[in-house]
Design a protein around this motif. Structure first.
Motif, PDB file in Angstrom:
ATOM      1  N   ALA A  21     -13.780   7.900  -8.707  1.00 20.00           N
ATOM      2  CA  ALA A  21     -13.239   6.539  -8.743  1.00 20.00           C
ATOM      3  C   ALA A  21     -11.995   6.412  -7.861  1.00 20.00           C
ATOM      4  O   ALA A  21     -11.876   5.466  -7.078  1.00 20.00           O
ATOM      5  CB  ALA A  21     -12.924   6.137 -10.178  1.00 20.00           C
ATOM      6  N   VAL A  22     -11.078   7.354  -7.986  1.00 24.90           N
ATOM      7  CA  VAL A  22      -9.841   7.286  -7.200  1.00 24.90           C
ATOM      8  C   VAL A  22     -10.148   7.474  -5.712  1.00 24.90           C
ATOM      9  O   VAL A  22      -9.613   6.754  -4.863  1.00 24.90           O
ATOM     10  CB  VAL A  22      -8.803   8.315  -7.695  1.00 24.90           C
ATOM     11  CG1 VAL A  22      -7.615   8.400  -6.751  1.00 24.90           C
ATOM     12  CG2 VAL A  22      -8.345   7.964  -9.111  1.00 24.90           C
ATOM     13  N   CYS A  23     -11.007   8.407  -5.375  1.00 21.93           N
ATOM     14  CA  CYS A  23     -11.324   8.655  -3.973  1.00 21.93           C
ATOM     15  C   CYS A  23     -12.032   7.458  -3.338  1.00 21.93           C
ATOM     16  O   CYS A  23     -11.764   7.126  -2.188  1.00 21.93           O
ATOM     17  CB  CYS A  23     -12.160   9.916  -3.833  1.00 21.93           C
ATOM     18  SG  CYS A  23     -11.174  11.415  -4.037  1.00 21.93           S
ATOM     19  N   GLU A  24     -12.912   6.805  -4.076  1.00 22.19           N
ATOM     20  CA  GLU A  24     -13.545   5.592  -3.560  1.00 22.19           C
ATOM     21  C   GLU A  24     -12.504   4.511  -3.332  1.00 22.19           C
ATOM     22  O   GLU A  24     -12.546   3.794  -2.331  1.00 22.19           O
ATOM     23  CB  GLU A  24     -14.627   5.109  -4.519  1.00 22.19           C
ATOM     24  CG  GLU A  24     -15.877   5.949  -4.477  1.00 22.19           C
ATOM     25  CD  GLU A  24     -16.929   5.516  -5.483  1.00 22.19           C
ATOM     26  OE1 GLU A  24     -16.704   4.556  -6.242  1.00 22.19           O
ATOM     27  OE2 GLU A  24     -18.005   6.149  -5.504  1.00 22.19           O
ATOM     28  N   GLU A  25     -11.560   4.405  -4.239  1.00 17.53           N
ATOM     29  CA  GLU A  25     -10.502   3.399  -4.143  1.00 17.53           C
ATOM     30  C   GLU A  25      -9.623   3.594  -2.905  1.00 17.53           C
ATOM     31  O   GLU A  25      -9.266   2.629  -2.232  1.00 17.53           O
ATOM     32  CB  GLU A  25      -9.655   3.474  -5.414  1.00 17.53           C
ATOM     33  CG  GLU A  25      -8.440   2.605  -5.469  1.00 17.53           C
ATOM     34  CD  GLU A  25      -7.621   2.892  -6.710  1.00 17.53           C
ATOM     35  OE1 GLU A  25      -6.386   2.982  -6.569  1.00 17.53           O
ATOM     36  OE2 GLU A  25      -8.190   3.031  -7.808  1.00 17.53           O
ATOM     37  N   VAL A  26      -9.274   4.848  -2.624  1.00 19.39           N
ATOM     38  CA  VAL A  26      -8.339   5.116  -1.518  1.00 19.39           C
ATOM     39  C   VAL A  26      -9.037   5.570  -0.236  1.00 19.39           C
ATOM     40  O   VAL A  26      -8.374   5.815   0.769  1.00 19.39           O
ATOM     41  CB  VAL A  26      -7.262   6.154  -1.929  1.00 19.39           C
ATOM     42  CG1 VAL A  26      -6.459   5.658  -3.116  1.00 19.39           C
ATOM     43  CG2 VAL A  26      -7.857   7.521  -2.197  1.00 19.39           C
ATOM     44  N   ARG A  73      -3.647   9.666  -7.116  1.00 20.25           N
ATOM     45  CA  ARG A  73      -3.314   8.680  -6.069  1.00 20.25           C
ATOM     46  C   ARG A  73      -2.063   9.110  -5.301  1.00 20.25           C
ATOM     47  O   ARG A  73      -2.035   9.030  -4.073  1.00 20.25           O
ATOM     48  CB  ARG A  73      -3.089   7.305  -6.684  1.00 20.25           C
ATOM     49  CG  ARG A  73      -4.350   6.603  -7.099  1.00 20.25           C
ATOM     50  CD  ARG A  73      -4.051   5.205  -7.626  1.00 20.25           C
ATOM     51  NE  ARG A  73      -5.193   4.686  -8.332  1.00 20.25           N
ATOM     52  CZ  ARG A  73      -5.359   4.713  -9.645  1.00 20.25           C
ATOM     53  NH1 ARG A  73      -4.430   5.203 -10.445  1.00 20.25           N
ATOM     54  NH2 ARG A  73      -6.462   4.226 -10.180  1.00 20.25           N
TER      55      ARG A  73
END
Length: 77
Positions: A21-26, A73
């Protein structure tokens, strides 16, 4: 970024969900490495095998067993 895991590990699965989720976001790429797989680096298993899952950012350990999204993040920024 790398997440060290092992097969049939629910904790590993939960950590991978947070990382994904975090990697997709950033917009960050990531991979998983099964420390028990025959193709895995034996040094990884020796160093981290008792503590998986482990998140490595630029080869440095960020978290084991659980990663906080905000910590991840910041590490990726």
């Amino acid at each position: 970024m790398t997440v060290l895991v092992r097969a049939d590990c629910r904790t590993c699965d939960r950590m991978a969900l947070v990382v994904r989720a975090v990697c997709e976001e950033v917009g960050e790429d990531w991979e998983t490495v099964d420390v028990d797989a025959a193709t895995s680096d034996p040094e990884l298993r020796g160093e981290f095998g008792d503590r998986v899952p482990v998140v490595l950012v630029d080869g440095e350990e960020l978290a084991s067993w659980r990663v906080e999204p905000d910590d991840l993040r910041r590490a990726l920024a």
